[in-house]
Scaffold this active site. Structure first.
Site, short mmCIF file in Angstrom:
data_model
loop_
_atom_site.label_atom_id
_atom_site.label_comp_id
_atom_site.label_asym_id
_atom_site.label_seq_id
_atom_site.Cartn_x
_atom_site.Cartn_y
_atom_site.Cartn_z
CB SER A 32 -4.52 -33.93 -6.47
OG SER A 32 -5.21 -32.75 -6.19
CG ASP A 325 -9.36 -27.07 -6.36
OD1 ASP A 325 -9.35 -26.36 -5.33
OD2 ASP A 325 -8.71 -28.14 -6.45
NE ARG A 356 -8.82 -20.15 -5.88
CZ ARG A 356 -8.25 -21.33 -6.09
NH1 ARG A 356 -8.93 -22.44 -5.86
NH2 ARG A 356 -7.02 -21.40 -6.54
C1 S3P Z 1 -6.16 -30.82 -2.85
C2 S3P Z 1 -7.24 -30.68 -2.04
C3 S3P Z 1 -8.12 -29.49 -2.05
C4 S3P Z 1 -7.92 -28.64 -3.30
C5 S3P Z 1 -6.48 -28.45 -3.64
C6 S3P Z 1 -5.79 -29.78 -3.85
C7 S3P Z 1 -5.34 -32.03 -2.74
O1 S3P Z 1 -7.84 -28.71 -0.91
O2 S3P Z 1 -8.54 -27.38 -3.13
O3 S3P Z 1 -6.36 -27.68 -4.82
O4 S3P Z 1 -4.53 -32.31 -3.64
O5 S3P Z 1 -5.50 -32.75 -1.73
P1 S3P Z 1 -8.56 -29.02 0.51
O6 S3P Z 1 -8.34 -30.44 0.77
O7 S3P Z 1 -7.89 -28.12 1.48
O8 S3P Z 1 -10.00 -28.65 0.28
#
Ligand code: S3P
Length: 445
Positions: A32, A325, A356
């Site tokens: 992220s 996650d 998942r």
């Molecule tokens: C992320 C937010 C999450 C996560 C993804 C990365 C991000 O998704 O599942 O792996 O970097 O903002 P969501 O915001 O759709 O839940």
């Protein structure tokens, strides 16, 4: 059908008969944070230096897109990037579609950035990303004045038209999603007036923190963020911490494999990411957190994890966004724990790189686990697993979670379609095998 990136290389893993997990290791940089460092570095004025950048396919795809949009990006060494920022209005149109690969974060956040440009762009993705819902970002961006075309059902590709006057918005997110929040905030950089985002449950706040580090005025607190358009981003140094989500596989594996005693160095401990730690501790895990200061404005810690007998728990719904996650890994832990684990309030899991809930339930069942799916979670009865074959469906986190489960199976497990692990965790097999996992790559049958 494979959700693997490009689907070109098919790779299986053979997993099982691992020894105790021991030693010390560092997992790769946070996905992220790496995506956001590239994006803000590209839009800033001056040279942004990124260290600890995740050399995964997802984050490299995002960097490649900005290179195609006219940003000079140097890679002086592995995990290093120098972004020669072009400023908020300096991107140039690219010929042809921009390929986000497997990355939902890449596509959704880019939609926000590209909505503010003076040119049209088309975002495409691999088979898995092409099945994932985009209306969650397209709807608020349209309300801000963006013009975006999708395939039927709000699916990719996204064609984002330029030359629109964006207006700030007061947006209440229908689902807890850092990606949606971030897309709206990034479009807000280009919008007239104030953009305000409210979340039903607080989600990871890297966009907010990094905007502040790049000098953009922003106010935020858990569940809320407010900014106005018309400022400038100034280049910054970004030291990306190790990804808690990658560390998570080792936390679970060392918990379930007898004799394990493993130390994970300098892991990012943003509280919006560490819900699995709480869940594992509630299950009886033996994990010691040794705070190790800050890295890139994020708390980091060394984590020591030793084998423990895990008990099933009911995961409180309030913890779900902080471990969104990590459910595939939690399912593996639950299948090997004593008693029942109940997961609810996690319907978002059905629209990740794969469904998942279904993917883990099907795969673990084929190894002998007892799991009932519910619309927004699962009920998992802990017990024993046997060897066999299980399909990751080309989802990186399913593959790594099945590799954990296989360490305690009574026979070898062939895990199908694992090439996609390179999206988030390049080098996983080598690192895991070095720590004691029974795990090797095999040609797909
Ligand atoms: C992320 C937010 C999450 C996560 C993804 C990365 C991000 O998704 O599942 O792996 O970097 O903002 P969501 O915001 O759709 O839940």
């Amino acid at each position: 059908m494979s959700g693997g990136s490009g689907g070109a290389t098919r790779l299986d893993w053979l997993a099982g008969e691992g020894g105790p997990l021991r030693g010390e290791l560092s997992v790769p940089g946070d996905k992220s944070v790496s995506h956001r460092a590239v994006m803000l570095g590209a839009l800033a004025e001056g040279v942004t230096r990124v260290t600890g950048f995740l050399e995964g396919e997802d984050t490299r795809a995002t960097a490649a897109i900005f290179a195609r949009l006219g940003v000079r990006i140097e890679a002086p060494g592995p995990g290093e990037r120098q972004m020669h920022g072009v400023g908020l209005h300096g991107l140039r149109p690219a010929e042809g579609p921009l390929d986000c690969g497997n990355a939902g974060t890449g596509m959704r956040l880019l939609a926000g950035v590209l909505a503010g440009q003076g040119f049209d762009s088309t975002l495409v993705g691999d088979a898995s990303l092409s099945r994932r819902p985009m209306n969650r970002v397209v709807d608020p961006l349209r309300r801000m004045g963006a013009r975006i075309d999708t395939a039927p059902g709000g699916l990719p590709p996204l064609t984002i038209h330029g030359n629109n006057v964006l207006q700030g918005i007061d947006f209440e997110l229908p689902v807890a999603s850092a990606q949606v929040k971030s897309a709206v905030l990034l479009a807000g950089l280009y919008a007239r007036g104030e953009t305000r985002v409210r979340e039903p449950h607080p989600t990871r706040d890297y966009t907010e923190r990094m905007l502040a580090a790049f000098g953009w005025p922003i106010r935020f607190s858990p569940g809320q963020a407010v900014l106005s358009g018309g400022h400038r981003l100034r280049a910054a140094e970004v030291a990306v911490p190790a990804d808690f989500s990658s560390a998570a596989f080792f936390l679970v594996a060392a918990s379930v494999v007898p004799g394990s005693d493993l130390r994970l160095r300098r892991v990012g401990m943003n509280p919006r990411r560490t819900g699995l730690l709480q869940a594992l501790q509630a299950m009886g895990a033996d994990i010691t957190v040794e705070p190790a200061g800050e890295q890139g404005g994020e708390p980091v810690a060394d984590l020591r994890v030793r084998h423990a007998r895990l008990r099933g728990i009911e995961v409180p719904e309030a913890w779900v966004p902080d471990m969104i996650d990590e459910f595939p890994a939690l399912f593996a832990a639950a299948a090997l724990a004593e008693g029942r684990t109940v997961v609810s309030g996690a319907a978002e899991l059905r629209v990740k790189e794969s469904d998942r809930i279904a993917a883990m339930a099907t795969a673990l069942r084929s190894l002998g686990a007892r799991i009932d799916e519910t619309p927004d979670g699962a009920v998992i009865e802990g017990g024993r697993l046997h060897g066999g074959e299980a399909d990751s469906l080309g989802d990186h986190r399913i593959a790594m979670s099945l590799a954990i489960a296989a360490q305690r199976a009574s026979g070898e497990v062939r895990i199908r379609d694992c090439a996609n692990v390179a999206t988030s965790f390049p080098g996983f097999v080598g690192l895991a095998a070095g720590a004691g996992f029974g795990l090797r790559e095999a040609a797909a049958r």
